[in-house]
Design a protein around this motif. Structure first.
Motif, short mmCIF file in Angstrom:
data_model
loop_
_atom_site.label_atom_id
_atom_site.label_comp_id
_atom_site.label_asym_id
_atom_site.label_seq_id
_atom_site.Cartn_x
_atom_site.Cartn_y
_atom_site.Cartn_z
N GLU A 73 0.81 -1.21 0.00
CA GLU A 73 0.00 0.00 0.00
C GLU A 73 0.85 1.27 0.00
O GLU A 73 1.98 1.26 0.44
CB GLU A 73 -0.88 0.02 1.25
N PHE A 74 0.23 2.33 -0.47
CA PHE A 74 0.81 3.66 -0.33
C PHE A 74 0.28 4.28 0.95
O PHE A 74 -0.87 4.06 1.33
CB PHE A 74 0.41 4.57 -1.49
N LEU A 75 1.10 5.08 1.61
CA LEU A 75 0.67 5.90 2.73
C LEU A 75 0.67 7.34 2.26
O LEU A 75 1.62 7.77 1.61
CB LEU A 75 1.63 5.75 3.91
N ARG A 76 -0.36 8.09 2.59
CA ARG A 76 -0.44 9.50 2.22
C ARG A 76 -0.39 10.34 3.49
O ARG A 76 -1.07 10.04 4.45
CB ARG A 76 -1.74 9.79 1.48
N GLY A 77 0.45 11.36 3.47
CA GLY A 77 0.56 12.22 4.63
C GLY A 77 1.28 13.50 4.29
O GLY A 77 1.59 13.78 3.13
N THR A 78 1.58 14.28 5.32
CA THR A 78 2.25 15.56 5.17
C THR A 78 3.56 15.54 5.95
O THR A 78 3.58 15.08 7.10
CB THR A 78 1.35 16.70 5.71
N VAL A 79 4.63 16.01 5.32
CA VAL A 79 5.91 16.10 6.01
C VAL A 79 5.80 17.23 7.02
O VAL A 79 5.78 18.40 6.66
CB VAL A 79 7.08 16.35 5.03
N ALA A 80 5.70 16.86 8.31
CA ALA A 80 5.48 17.84 9.37
C ALA A 80 6.77 18.39 9.94
O ALA A 80 6.82 19.54 10.38
CB ALA A 80 4.65 17.21 10.49
N ALA A 81 7.83 17.58 9.94
CA ALA A 81 9.11 18.02 10.52
C ALA A 81 10.23 17.13 10.00
O ALA A 81 9.99 16.01 9.55
CB ALA A 81 9.07 17.94 12.05
N ALA A 82 11.44 17.66 10.05
CA ALA A 82 12.64 16.90 9.70
C ALA A 82 13.74 17.34 10.65
O ALA A 82 13.88 18.52 10.94
CB ALA A 82 13.04 17.15 8.25
N PHE A 83 14.49 16.37 11.15
CA PHE A 83 15.52 16.65 12.14
C PHE A 83 16.90 16.31 11.60
O PHE A 83 17.05 15.52 10.67
CB PHE A 83 15.23 15.86 13.42
N GLU A 84 17.92 16.91 12.21
CA GLU A 84 19.30 16.72 11.76
C GLU A 84 19.78 15.28 11.85
O GLU A 84 20.68 14.88 11.13
CB GLU A 84 20.24 17.63 12.57
N ASP A 85 19.15 14.48 12.72
CA ASP A 85 19.57 13.08 12.86
C ASP A 85 18.98 12.18 11.78
O ASP A 85 19.15 10.97 11.81
CB ASP A 85 19.21 12.55 14.25
N GLY A 86 18.27 12.78 10.81
CA GLY A 86 17.73 12.02 9.69
C GLY A 86 16.33 11.48 9.91
O GLY A 86 15.83 10.70 9.11
N VAL A 87 15.66 11.90 10.96
CA VAL A 87 14.30 11.46 11.22
C VAL A 87 13.32 12.51 10.71
O VAL A 87 13.51 13.71 10.94
CB VAL A 87 14.07 11.21 12.73
N ALA A 88 12.30 12.04 10.00
CA ALA A 88 11.22 12.92 9.54
C ALA A 88 9.94 12.50 10.24
O ALA A 88 9.76 11.32 10.57
CB ALA A 88 11.06 12.83 8.03
N VAL A 89 9.05 13.46 10.44
CA VAL A 89 7.74 13.17 10.99
C VAL A 89 6.73 13.38 9.86
O VAL A 89 6.67 14.46 9.27
CB VAL A 89 7.41 14.09 12.19
N ILE A 90 5.98 12.33 9.58
CA ILE A 90 4.93 12.38 8.55
C ILE A 90 3.59 12.31 9.27
O ILE A 90 3.33 11.38 10.04
CB ILE A 90 5.05 11.20 7.56
N GLN A 91 2.75 13.30 9.04
CA GLN A 91 1.42 13.33 9.63
C GLN A 91 0.49 12.54 8.73
O GLN A 91 0.34 12.85 7.54
CB GLN A 91 0.95 14.78 9.75
N ILE A 92 -0.13 11.49 9.28
CA ILE A 92 -1.08 10.65 8.54
C ILE A 92 -2.40 10.71 9.30
O ILE A 92 -2.53 10.11 10.36
CB ILE A 92 -0.57 9.20 8.42
N GLY A 93 -3.34 11.46 8.78
CA GLY A 93 -4.59 11.66 9.50
C GLY A 93 -4.30 12.39 10.81
O GLY A 93 -3.55 13.36 10.84
N GLU A 94 -4.83 11.88 11.91
CA GLU A 94 -4.60 12.47 13.23
C GLU A 94 -3.32 11.97 13.87
O GLU A 94 -2.93 12.43 14.94
CB GLU A 94 -5.79 12.17 14.14
N ALA A 95 -2.67 10.98 13.27
CA ALA A 95 -1.47 10.38 13.85
C ALA A 95 -0.22 10.88 13.13
O ALA A 95 -0.29 11.42 12.03
CB ALA A 95 -1.54 8.86 13.76
N ALA A 96 0.91 10.67 13.77
CA ALA A 96 2.19 11.02 13.18
C ALA A 96 3.08 9.79 13.25
O ALA A 96 2.99 8.99 14.17
CB ALA A 96 2.84 12.17 13.93
N ILE A 97 3.92 9.64 12.24
CA ILE A 97 4.85 8.52 12.20
C ILE A 97 6.25 9.07 12.00
O ILE A 97 6.46 9.98 11.20
CB ILE A 97 4.46 7.52 11.08
#
Length: 128
Positions: A73-97
């Motif tokens: 499957e594809f996941l659809r979301g919004t790139v909410a944040a990106a950090f210097e350690d290489g971690v990004a936060v993707i907002q998917i609906g009400e949750a974040a990954i």
């Protein structure tokens, strides 16, 4: 952040494939709870992707109308944040990954709606 969902099929450690219905739509992944989940059960889960992604793997959400790939499957979301350690936060609906990202930084991806493959999506029960 947890995601509230309804299990659409039974899943356990021996047969972990699970579909859930969420505010962000239907998601497919693997149940990682110790206790089985039963179809119709309300579950609170955290989402996790098992492998890192490259920034180049993020597709513009407007560039594809597909919901599945050969690998899942594809996941659809919004790139909410990106950090210097290489971690990004993707907002998917009400949750974040949190997603481990490889390669050059986000550039213009911050705030952008994106699509990424979810063939390794895992659901961890929160106990909430």
């Amino acid at each position: 952040m947890l995601m509230i969902a309804i299990a659409l099929n039974n899943a356990d450690e021996a047969c972990p494939a699970l579909a859930i219905q969420t505010d962000a739509g239907r998601l497919y992944g693997f149940w990682r709870g110790v206790q089985p989940v039963v179809a119709g059960e309300r579950v609170d889960v955290e989402l996790e992707l098992a492998r890192p992604r490259r920034w180049a793997e993020l597709l513009d959400s407007q560039s594809t109308s597909q919901t599945t790939t050969a690998g899942g499957e594809f996941l659809r979301g919004t790139v909410a944040a990106a950090f210097e350690d290489g971690v990004a936060v993707i907002q998917i609906g009400e949750a974040a990954i949190q997603v481990e990202m490889l390669g050059a930084g986000p550039g213009e991806d911050l705030g952008r709606e994106v699509v990424l493959t979810g063939d390794d999506l895992e659901f961890y029960p929160t106990g909430a």
